[in-house]
Design a protein around this motif. Structure first.
Motif, PDB file in Angstrom:
ATOM      1  N   TYR A  68       0.860  -1.182   0.000  1.00 49.42           N
ATOM      2  CA  TYR A  68       0.000   0.000   0.000  1.00 49.42           C
ATOM      3  C   TYR A  68       0.894   1.229   0.000  1.00 49.42           C
ATOM      4  CZ  TYR A  68      -3.636  -3.344   0.994  1.00 49.42           C
ATOM      5  OH  TYR A  68      -4.495  -4.413   0.905  1.00 49.42           O
ATOM      6  N   GLY A  69       0.482   2.271  -0.683  1.00 49.58           N
ATOM      7  CA  GLY A  69       1.305   3.469  -0.851  1.00 49.58           C
ATOM      8  C   GLY A  69       1.651   4.183   0.437  1.00 49.58           C
ATOM      9  N   ASN A  70       0.766   4.124   1.418  1.00 45.54           N
ATOM     10  CA  ASN A  70       1.034   4.708   2.733  1.00 45.54           C
ATOM     11  C   ASN A  70       0.087   4.065   3.755  1.00 45.54           C
ATOM     12  OD1 ASN A  70      -1.447   6.128   2.514  1.00 45.54           O
ATOM     13  ND2 ASN A  70      -0.409   7.837   1.499  1.00 45.54           N
ATOM     14  N   ILE A  71       0.239   4.447   4.990  1.00 43.52           N
ATOM     15  CA  ILE A  71      -0.541   3.819   6.061  1.00 43.52           C
ATOM     16  C   ILE A  71      -2.029   4.142   5.933  1.00 43.52           C
ATOM     17  CG2 ILE A  71      -0.197   5.660   7.750  1.00 43.52           C
ATOM     18  CD1 ILE A  71      -0.156   1.909   8.539  1.00 43.52           C
ATOM     19  N   CYS A  72      -2.355   5.294   5.398  1.00 43.57           N
ATOM     20  CA  CYS A  72      -3.756   5.665   5.223  1.00 43.57           C
ATOM     21  C   CYS A  72      -4.432   4.713   4.231  1.00 43.57           C
ATOM     22  CB  CYS A  72      -3.848   7.106   4.744  1.00 43.57           C
ATOM     23  SG  CYS A  72      -5.534   7.679   4.482  1.00 43.57           S
TER      24      CYS A  72
END
Length: 84
Positions: free
Chosen positions: A59-63
């Motif tokens: 995933y690109g970031n934790i969000c």
């Protein structure tokens, strides 16, 4: 040379299993609390800080991970904070 009796080996093994289980519980609680801080609308920033999950997706970031986490009802976890 170290020599362990059967009882000592069993004690060490059980201790390891208990510590491992508690770390999994702590990690799932941490991820759940972390994902609660993000907006429920599904809007995330575009910063690239990759997160690798147990479903072998990056995933690109934790969000973005948290959106998937909520969509899967907590069935996925973070394995590491880098690309898979």
């Amino acid at each position: 040379m170290l020599v362990f009796s059967g009882v000592q080996v069993m004690y060490i093994t059980l201790s390891f299993l208990l510590c491992s289980e508690s770390s999994i519980i702590k990690r799932s609680f941490y991820i759940h609390r972390l994902c609660d801080t993000f907006q429920p609308f599904g809007y995330c920033s575009k910063e690239y800080l990759p997160v690798c999950a147990t479903n072998r997706r990056t995933y690109g970031n934790i969000c973005l991970f948290c959106i998937a986490y909520k969509r899967h009802r907590g069935a996925i976890m973070v394995t590491r904070f880098e690309a898979c």
